[in-house]
Design an enzyme around this catalytic site. Structure first.
Site, mmCIF file in Angstrom:
data_model
loop_
_atom_site.group_PDB
_atom_site.id
_atom_site.type_symbol
_atom_site.label_atom_id
_atom_site.label_comp_id
_atom_site.label_asym_id
_atom_site.label_seq_id
_atom_site.Cartn_x
_atom_site.Cartn_y
_atom_site.Cartn_z
ATOM 1 N N TYR A 99 -31.218 45.549 -5.917
ATOM 2 C CA TYR A 99 -31.391 46.292 -7.165
ATOM 3 C C TYR A 99 -30.161 46.150 -8.066
ATOM 4 C CZ TYR A 99 -32.104 50.483 -10.104
ATOM 5 O OH TYR A 99 -32.260 51.353 -11.151
ATOM 6 N N LYS A 138 -30.154 44.462 -11.773
ATOM 7 C CA LYS A 138 -29.761 45.239 -12.947
ATOM 8 C C LYS A 138 -28.535 44.650 -13.645
ATOM 9 C CE LYS A 138 -32.921 48.422 -13.068
ATOM 10 N NZ LYS A 138 -33.943 48.363 -14.148
#
Length: 303
Positions: A171, A175
């Site tokens: 993640y 991002k």
């Protein structure tokens, strides 16, 4: 409301719940026509269903607004193309794209499967790239036809992408990649009347309720719910409006009542020998530079 987005057509991906839902409702409240995209998947990206997107559409229309549901997978070329086509076919234009869709598969690195890596990178990073690609292709065509738009894109990064987050290597990488994509896309598409920014929000959603269970509970009887996703949406709506003219290539951290302009990577202390270093010299010079530089913020969850 002020009608800040009156007449504008806005796409919000991942808009069936959480932040996306809050954004869609906020845009509609300001007069926008909204394409509500949501694949209806679970927190880990499995399953699908049209229910969440249609429920938000029903909320908007019940309040007198205009909205249409889109439930295709925007991390595929066909799904992303159909997303843009839905806006154009239904409302005849597209003004703002909010990339928000995502899910989590958290693991420590030694336990992180390749499939979990690929799935998270796909929905977050590829799921930003493909809608952005198809939207900017449309806006470029409009510019070439003599109709330069006042187009806006808001991408969704995270504090995990800025600082890293223990147990979220996939993640965090996705991002961080979204920030890089935002900076490049903003530079490439400015000539077509497109402004592209990113936000790093913090709010209570399905994706964060377990991570921040102790600090993100809804207050009882409080006048201001600091962790409500609706707190993030005003900045997103403003960035998606013509009022944000001249603001592009920026990253904003937003949480509760706070908005922060993030400065990102920039040169710090430096030294130039003017010739090749030996390893020992390079190490000594590096230690000297580190002694005069600001220490990095720790990753979320680091001890």
């Amino acid at each position: 409301m002020t009608g800040l987005c009156s007449g504008r057509v806005v796409i919000v991906t991942g808009a069936g719940r959480g932040l996306g839902r809050a954004h869609a409702l906020a845009f509609a409240a300001e007069g926008a026509k909204v394409v509500v995209n949501d694949l209806g998947v679970g927190l880990d990206g499995t399953g699908s269903g049209t229910g969440p997107a249609q429920q938000v559409v029903d909320e908007i229309t019940a309040s007198g607004g205009e909205a249409v549901a889109h439930a295709a997978d925007i991390a595929t070329t066909d799904g992303a193309a159909s997303l843009i086509a839905t806006a154009l076919d239904t409302y005849g234009r597209l003004d703002t794209l909010v990339n928000n869709a995502g899910f989590l598969r958290d693991r420590m690195l030694v336990n992180l499967d390749e499939d979990d890596w690929d799935a998270v990178m796909r929905v977050h990073l590829k799921g930003h790239f493909l809608p952005l690609k198809h939207a900017t292709a449309h806006w470029r065509a409009e510019t070439k036809a003599g109709r330069t738009p006042e187009a806006r894109v808001i991408n969704t990064s995270s504090g995990a992408g800025l600082l890293g987050s223990v147990g979220q290597g996939n993640y965090s990488a996705a991002k961080a990649g979204i920030i890089g994509l935002t900076l490049v896309a903003a530079a490439e598409t400015a000539r077509y009347g497109v402004q592209i920014n990113a936000i790093a929000p913090a709010a209570r959603t399905r994706m964060t309720e377990h991570t921040f269970a102790d600090t993100m509970a809804a207050p009882t009887g409080a006048a201001f719910d600091a962790m409500a996703p609706e707190n993030v949406s005003p900045l997103v709506v403003w960035l998606g409006s013509t009022a944000s003219a001249g603001v592009t290539g920026r990253v904003f951290e937003t949480e509760a009542g706070r908005i922060t302009v993030m400065h990102g990577w920039r040169p710090g202390p430096t030294v130039d020998k003017g010739a090749r270093w030996t390893p020992t010299e390079a190490g000594a010079a590096t230690l000297t530079l580190l002694a005069t530089s600001e220490p990095p913020h720790p990753a979320y969850g680091a001890h």
